[in-house]
Design a protein around this motif. Structure first.
Motif, PDB file in Angstrom:
ATOM      1  N   GLY A  33     -17.249  46.232 -45.157  1.00 41.17           N
ATOM      2  CA  GLY A  33     -17.663  44.898 -45.595  1.00 41.17           C
ATOM      3  C   GLY A  33     -18.951  44.468 -44.933  1.00 41.17           C
ATOM      4  N   ALA A  34     -19.952  44.144 -45.748  1.00 40.40           N
ATOM      5  CA  ALA A  34     -21.230  43.651 -45.203  1.00 40.40           C
ATOM      6  C   ALA A  34     -21.474  42.224 -45.653  1.00 40.40           C
ATOM      7  CB  ALA A  34     -22.388  44.561 -45.578  1.00 40.40           C
ATOM      8  N   GLY A  35     -20.489  41.346 -45.369  1.00 43.56           N
ATOM      9  CA  GLY A  35     -20.759  39.919 -45.317  1.00 43.56           C
ATOM     10  C   GLY A  35     -21.337  39.679 -43.936  1.00 43.56           C
TER      11      GLY A  35
ATOM     12  N   ILE B  48     -20.314  49.849 -44.636  1.00 30.19           N
ATOM     13  CA  ILE B  48     -19.954  50.205 -46.016  1.00 30.19           C
ATOM     14  C   ILE B  48     -19.635  48.932 -46.785  1.00 30.19           C
ATOM     15  CG2 ILE B  48     -18.396  51.641 -47.414  1.00 30.19           C
ATOM     16  CD1 ILE B  48     -17.552  52.917 -44.604  1.00 30.19           C
ATOM     17  N   GLU B  49     -20.373  48.669 -47.857  1.00 29.36           N
ATOM     18  CA  GLU B  49     -20.178  47.434 -48.625  1.00 29.36           C
ATOM     19  C   GLU B  49     -19.896  47.772 -50.096  1.00 29.36           C
ATOM     20  OE1 GLU B  49     -19.881  44.000 -48.432  1.00 29.36           O
ATOM     21  OE2 GLU B  49     -19.748  44.240 -50.602  1.00 29.36           O
ATOM     22  N   ARG B  50     -18.804  47.200 -50.619  1.00 30.87           N
ATOM     23  CA  ARG B  50     -18.390  47.514 -51.998  1.00 30.87           C
ATOM     24  C   ARG B  50     -19.346  46.949 -53.043  1.00 30.87           C
ATOM     25  NH1 ARG B  50     -12.357  46.300 -53.604  1.00 30.87           N
ATOM     26  NH2 ARG B  50     -12.882  44.189 -52.999  1.00 30.87           N
ATOM     27  N   GLY B  51     -19.839  45.750 -52.809  1.00 30.28           N
ATOM     28  CA  GLY B  51     -20.769  45.132 -53.759  1.00 30.28           C
ATOM     29  C   GLY B  51     -22.149  45.080 -53.144  1.00 30.28           C
TER      30      GLY B  51
ATOM     31  N   GLY C 115     -21.513  19.691 -51.947  1.00 35.01           N
ATOM     32  CA  GLY C 115     -20.245  20.399 -51.768  1.00 35.01           C
ATOM     33  C   GLY C 115     -19.584  20.030 -50.453  1.00 35.01           C
ATOM     34  N   THR C 116     -18.374  20.370 -50.351  1.00 38.76           N
ATOM     35  CA  THR C 116     -17.676  21.360 -51.118  1.00 38.76           C
ATOM     36  C   THR C 116     -16.252  20.889 -51.382  1.00 38.76           C
ATOM     37  OG1 THR C 116     -16.951  23.694 -51.111  1.00 38.76           O
ATOM     38  CG2 THR C 116     -17.113  22.602 -48.999  1.00 38.76           C
ATOM     39  N   THR C 117     -15.510  21.678 -52.123  1.00 39.96           N
ATOM     40  CA  THR C 117     -14.091  21.424 -52.350  1.00 39.96           C
ATOM     41  C   THR C 117     -13.297  22.304 -51.389  1.00 39.96           C
ATOM     42  OG1 THR C 117     -13.967  23.186 -53.979  1.00 39.96           O
ATOM     43  CG2 THR C 117     -14.540  20.997 -54.798  1.00 39.96           C
TER      44      THR C 117
ATOM     45  N   LEU D 267     -14.722  31.799 -51.307  1.00 39.15           N
ATOM     46  CA  LEU D 267     -13.363  31.749 -50.752  1.00 39.15           C
ATOM     47  C   LEU D 267     -13.385  31.790 -49.234  1.00 39.15           C
ATOM     48  CD1 LEU D 267     -11.510  34.239 -53.129  1.00 39.15           C
ATOM     49  CD2 LEU D 267     -11.291  31.738 -53.084  1.00 39.15           C
ATOM     50  N   ARG D 268     -12.700  30.843 -48.618  1.00 38.81           N
ATOM     51  CA  ARG D 268     -12.492  30.900 -47.173  1.00 38.81           C
ATOM     52  C   ARG D 268     -11.264  31.786 -46.935  1.00 38.81           C
ATOM     53  NH1 ARG D 268     -12.889  25.873 -48.957  1.00 38.81           N
ATOM     54  NH2 ARG D 268     -14.734  24.677 -48.392  1.00 38.81           N
ATOM     55  N   ALA D 269     -11.382  32.687 -45.994  1.00 37.69           N
ATOM     56  CA  ALA D 269     -10.206  33.481 -45.595  1.00 37.69           C
ATOM     57  C   ALA D 269      -9.698  32.843 -44.311  1.00 37.69           C
ATOM     58  CB  ALA D 269     -10.614  34.936 -45.378  1.00 37.69           C
TER      59      ALA D 269
HETATM   60  C1  LIG Z   1     -17.247  27.058 -49.681  1.00 39.05           C
HETATM   61  C2  LIG Z   1     -17.519  27.543 -48.292  1.00 39.05           C
HETATM   62  C3  LIG Z   1     -18.428  26.861 -47.503  1.00 39.05           C
HETATM   63  C4  LIG Z   1     -18.691  27.298 -46.213  1.00 39.05           C
HETATM   64  N1  LIG Z   1     -19.645  26.660 -45.497  1.00 39.05           N
HETATM   65  C5  LIG Z   1     -19.941  27.074 -44.252  1.00 39.05           C
HETATM   66  C6  LIG Z   1     -20.997  26.457 -43.543  1.00 39.05           C
HETATM   67  O1  LIG Z   1     -21.694  25.585 -44.061  1.00 39.05           O
HETATM   68  N2  LIG Z   1     -21.233  26.885 -42.293  1.00 39.05           N
HETATM   69  C7  LIG Z   1     -20.493  27.866 -41.695  1.00 39.05           C
HETATM   70  O2  LIG Z   1     -20.730  28.166 -40.529  1.00 39.05           O
HETATM   71  N3  LIG Z   1     -19.501  28.513 -42.377  1.00 39.05           N
HETATM   72  C8  LIG Z   1     -19.227  28.150 -43.635  1.00 39.05           C
HETATM   73  N4  LIG Z   1     -18.270  28.796 -44.364  1.00 39.05           N
HETATM   74  C9  LIG Z   1     -17.583  29.954 -43.771  1.00 39.05           C
HETATM   75  C10 LIG Z   1     -18.427  31.242 -43.907  1.00 39.05           C
HETATM   76  O3  LIG Z   1     -19.090  31.277 -45.131  1.00 39.05           O
HETATM   77  C11 LIG Z   1     -17.528  32.452 -43.738  1.00 39.05           C
HETATM   78  O4  LIG Z   1     -16.875  32.348 -42.491  1.00 39.05           O
HETATM   79  C12 LIG Z   1     -18.290  33.768 -43.760  1.00 39.05           C
HETATM   80  O5  LIG Z   1     -19.198  33.845 -44.820  1.00 39.05           O
HETATM   81  C13 LIG Z   1     -17.287  34.905 -43.847  1.00 39.05           C
HETATM   82  O6  LIG Z   1     -17.983  36.118 -43.838  1.00 39.05           O
HETATM   83  P1  LIG Z   1     -17.229  37.509 -43.942  1.00 39.05           P
HETATM   84  O7  LIG Z   1     -18.218  38.562 -43.592  1.00 39.05           O
HETATM   85  O8  LIG Z   1     -15.978  37.475 -43.150  1.00 39.05           O
HETATM   86  O9  LIG Z   1     -16.737  37.618 -45.462  1.00 39.05           O
HETATM   87  P2  LIG Z   1     -17.540  37.948 -46.803  1.00 39.05           P
HETATM   88  O10 LIG Z   1     -18.879  37.355 -46.818  1.00 39.05           O
HETATM   89  O11 LIG Z   1     -16.640  37.596 -47.923  1.00 39.05           O
HETATM   90  O12 LIG Z   1     -17.745  39.513 -46.734  1.00 39.05           O
HETATM   91  C14 LIG Z   1     -16.701  40.445 -46.952  1.00 39.05           C
HETATM   92  C15 LIG Z   1     -17.321  41.656 -47.640  1.00 39.05           C
HETATM   93  O13 LIG Z   1     -16.387  42.721 -47.664  1.00 39.05           O
HETATM   94  C16 LIG Z   1     -16.638  43.480 -48.837  1.00 39.05           C
HETATM   95  N5  LIG Z   1     -15.492  44.319 -49.169  1.00 39.05           N
HETATM   96  C17 LIG Z   1     -14.280  43.893 -49.589  1.00 39.05           C
HETATM   97  N6  LIG Z   1     -13.486  44.957 -49.850  1.00 39.05           N
HETATM   98  C18 LIG Z   1     -14.219  46.077 -49.577  1.00 39.05           C
HETATM   99  C19 LIG Z   1     -13.958  47.461 -49.668  1.00 39.05           C
HETATM  100  N7  LIG Z   1     -12.775  47.935 -50.107  1.00 39.05           N
HETATM  101  N8  LIG Z   1     -14.942  48.335 -49.332  1.00 39.05           N
HETATM  102  C20 LIG Z   1     -16.145  47.873 -48.892  1.00 39.05           C
HETATM  103  N9  LIG Z   1     -16.440  46.553 -48.803  1.00 39.05           N
HETATM  104  C21 LIG Z   1     -15.492  45.662 -49.134  1.00 39.05           C
HETATM  105  C22 LIG Z   1     -16.894  42.402 -49.877  1.00 39.05           C
HETATM  106  O14 LIG Z   1     -17.563  42.910 -51.007  1.00 39.05           O
HETATM  107  C23 LIG Z   1     -17.686  41.368 -49.099  1.00 39.05           C
HETATM  108  O15 LIG Z   1     -19.078  41.501 -49.271  1.00 39.05           O
HETATM  109  C24 LIG Z   1     -17.994  28.410 -45.678  1.00 39.05           C
HETATM  110  C25 LIG Z   1     -17.084  29.100 -46.483  1.00 39.05           C
HETATM  111  C26 LIG Z   1     -16.866  28.692 -47.774  1.00 39.05           C
HETATM  112  C27 LIG Z   1     -15.933  29.456 -48.649  1.00 39.05           C
END
Ligand SMILES: Cc1cc2nc3c(=O)[nH]c(=O)nc-3n(C[C@H](O)[C@H](O)[C@H](O)COP(=O)(O)OP(=O)(O)OC[C@H]3O[C@@H](n4cnc5c(N)ncnc54)[C@H](O)[C@@H]3O)c2cc1C
Length: 541
Positions: A23-25, A45-48, A289-291, A337-339
């Protein structure tokens, strides 16, 4: 040095890595960067696309989260404010900018003047901001004068305070880029599909190239699950009996042209139960936003619903009664989506669930990270890499990301410098400004493309703050593979300039077609796909 997907895929086949990050969030990207800087061999490794899920759909705030103070989440707010200041002043000043909010206070709704003043004092103390950035309190007349559009009914006063905002996708990308610059093998459009165990430990991940279709495998001594809304899917691959660890909640943002939502200030509004909604003008558009509602569907299919639009329009109508907005005024929208960590408090309203991250380790050695804030990504990564180093039997040492600027905030490498100043001069001040805002010190790399090919020094469509040269750069050096990769995540134009982005799609596709060898059918399909997505994000039934 540039991102090279084929090279990374070849390394996936050939090497055994110390760490494979799934995952490359922002979280995965920040872990890969930190681990690579500490000398580990890393696969990311990033799926999208990079930042393709939650990390391009946040509220864009780099903040302590004022609203978490009354919930007693002081540690989260303190840590986030320290990270905000580090990003603003040291590691990403080119991407993280101050934003000043007007926070009106109404009798019987949300904060009162006293709790707001107390909270903001604590907020500014935690952040240790200079005196000029301290909040100021306002009486009702001053609030009315500052933002005449605000409702005056039961208005008792308010405050102005500083926070920060950033292009979330770009900040994620700079972490990916720096991981690559420090030797990580990085690939987007590559999905982890399964794990193979040896003696009860994960030894390799089966992966699929989502562009070419081939399957392969990645071997690593340690695997880290940073799959955001899909962390439980990855945990199931590891242990089919594992229980879900996250609760998904949906957050929607709407974008309006400033002409229809003519606010002067960034605003903190509250709904009738005191829940906060931000209104943030950015150039010619306003982000609202947001909801926060529970979500049980397929994470890949999250979209803006009619109820989300209705809720946000109602908050705007109540707080800004003179401004009449309807569905037709929505210029763009996005849903993420917030996890959130699953707790015994699952009966609680989504907004009441703690935002702190949780780190889990399974018997097979899989490390999972869930929850957390975008703002605290560096600190979360530091904790995770400390843990990985320990598990690998290495000394964690001093975390290098504490004091190392991201690529766009440090000088170009010597080899990248020649001709920089001349290239920036040759493209003119307006184009140079666009590039500097996006790439920081790396702007000359893109300017050199525009200087060589003057037809690419022009905006992609009328009033569009992006140049043709950026498309070439995104394909050659940033692993962009589609019109959406460029308009949504490399430049954020899909929300920052949604109508201009739609107008620019054919020009983006034409340049990509030339760079990637697309035929006419592919070029047309790319434009149609982006246009359809953009229009559906606008016209919510
Ligand atoms: C509406 C909203 C508003 C927010 N606002 C704020 C804000 O203003 N300030 C703040 O600090 N935080 C905010 N947050 C929180 C913040 O956005 C998240 O905490 C953060 O983006 C999470 O990042 P992540 O890397 O965990 O997840 P993600 O960004 O979802 O990354 C996960 C990645 O994993 C990849 N993946 C999934 N399955 C696989 C697989 N099988 N193989 C390879 N890759 C895979 C996905 O494609 C995805 O790119 C907000 C969240 C939301 C939903």
């Amino acid at each position: 040095m540039t991102l090279n997907r084929q090279k990374s895929l070849a390394r996936f086949r050939e090497e055994e890595f110390d760490l494979a990050v799934i995952g490359a969030g922002i979280n995965g990207a920040a872990v890969a960067r930190d681990a690579a800087m500490r000398g580990l061999s890393v696969a990311l490794i990033e799926r999208g696309d990079f930042a393709g899920a939650t990390s391009s759909r946040s509220s864009k705030l780099i903040h302590g989260g004022f609203r978490y103070l009354p919930q007693g989440q002081l540690k989260l707010v303190y840590g986030a404010l320290r990270e905000r200041e580090r990003l603003r002043h040291l590691t990403a000043p080119h991407l993280v900018h101050p934003i000043q909010f007007l926070f009106p206070v109404y009798r019987g709704r949300g904060f009162n003047r006293f709790t707001m003043a107390m909270g903001l004092t604590l907020y500014d103390l935690f952040a240790r901001v200079p005196f000029k950035e301290w909040h100021s309190t306002l009486n009702a007349a001053e609030v009315r004068e500052t933002e005449p559009a605000l409702s005056r009914d039961r208005l008792t006063g308010g405050a102005m305070y500083f926070d920060a905002w950033a292009d979330d996708a770009r900040l994620t990308f700079e972490n990916v880029l720096d991981a690559d610059l420090h030797g990580a093998a990085v690939a987007n459009y590559t999905a982890v599909e399964n794990f193979t165990m040896t003696n009860g430990r994960i030894a390799l991940a089966g992966v699929r190239d989502m562009l070419g279709g081939q399957s392969g495998e990645v071997r690593a001594r340690k695997f880290l699950n940073a799959a955001g809304p899909w962390v439980d899917e990855i945990r199931q691959m590891d242990d089919p009996l594992s229980k879900p660890c996250v609760r998904l909640t949906k957050g929607v943002h709407l974008v309006f042209a400033r002409t229809v939502l003519p606010v002067r200030e960034s605003l903190v509004l509250a709904d009738n139960r005191g829940r906060i909604v931000f209104v943030m003008p950015h150039d010619r558009y306003v982000l609202v936003g947001t909801t926060d509602t529970d979500y049980a569907g397929d994470p890949a299919s999250v979209t803006t619903g009619a109820g989300d639009v209705e809720y946000l329009l109602a908050v705007l109508a109540e707080s800004l009664p003179g401004i009449k907005l309807g569905n037709a005024d929505v210029a763009a929208s996005f849903a993420g989506l917030r996890a959130l960590i699953r707790t015994e408090k699952d009966a609680a309203a989504p907004s009441a669930v703690p935002r702190e991250e949780v780190i889990l380790e399974s018997p097979s050695g899989l490390i999972t990270v869930a929850g957390g804030k975008f703002t605290t990504h560096r600190e979360i990564a530091q904790k995770l890499v400390d843990l990985v180093m320990k598990r690998l039997g290495r000394r964690a040492g001093v975390c290098p990301t504490l004091a190392t600027p991201l690529p766009g905030a440090r000088p170009l490498d010597e080899g990248e410098q020649p001709g920089s100043a001349a290239a920036m001069r040759s493209i003119g001040a307006a184009a140079a400004e666009i590039l500097t805002a996006r790439y920081g010190t790396r702007a000359p790399i893109v300017a050199r493309i525009a200087a060589r090919r003057p037809e690419l020094a022009e905006p992609l469509s009328r009033g569009c703050p992006a140049l043709g040269a950026e498309v070439v750069h995104s394909v050659a050096s940033e692993m962009a593979h589609s019109v959406g990769d460029f308009l949504i995540r490399r430049t954020s134009l899909s929300w920052r300039s949604p109508l201009e982005a739609e107008a620019a799609a054919p020009a983006v596709a034409a340049i990509m077609a030339a760079e990637l060898g697309w035929d006419r059918a592919r070029e047309d399909a790319e434009v149609a796909r982006f246009t359809h997505e953009q229009q559906s994000r606008r016209a919510v039934a």
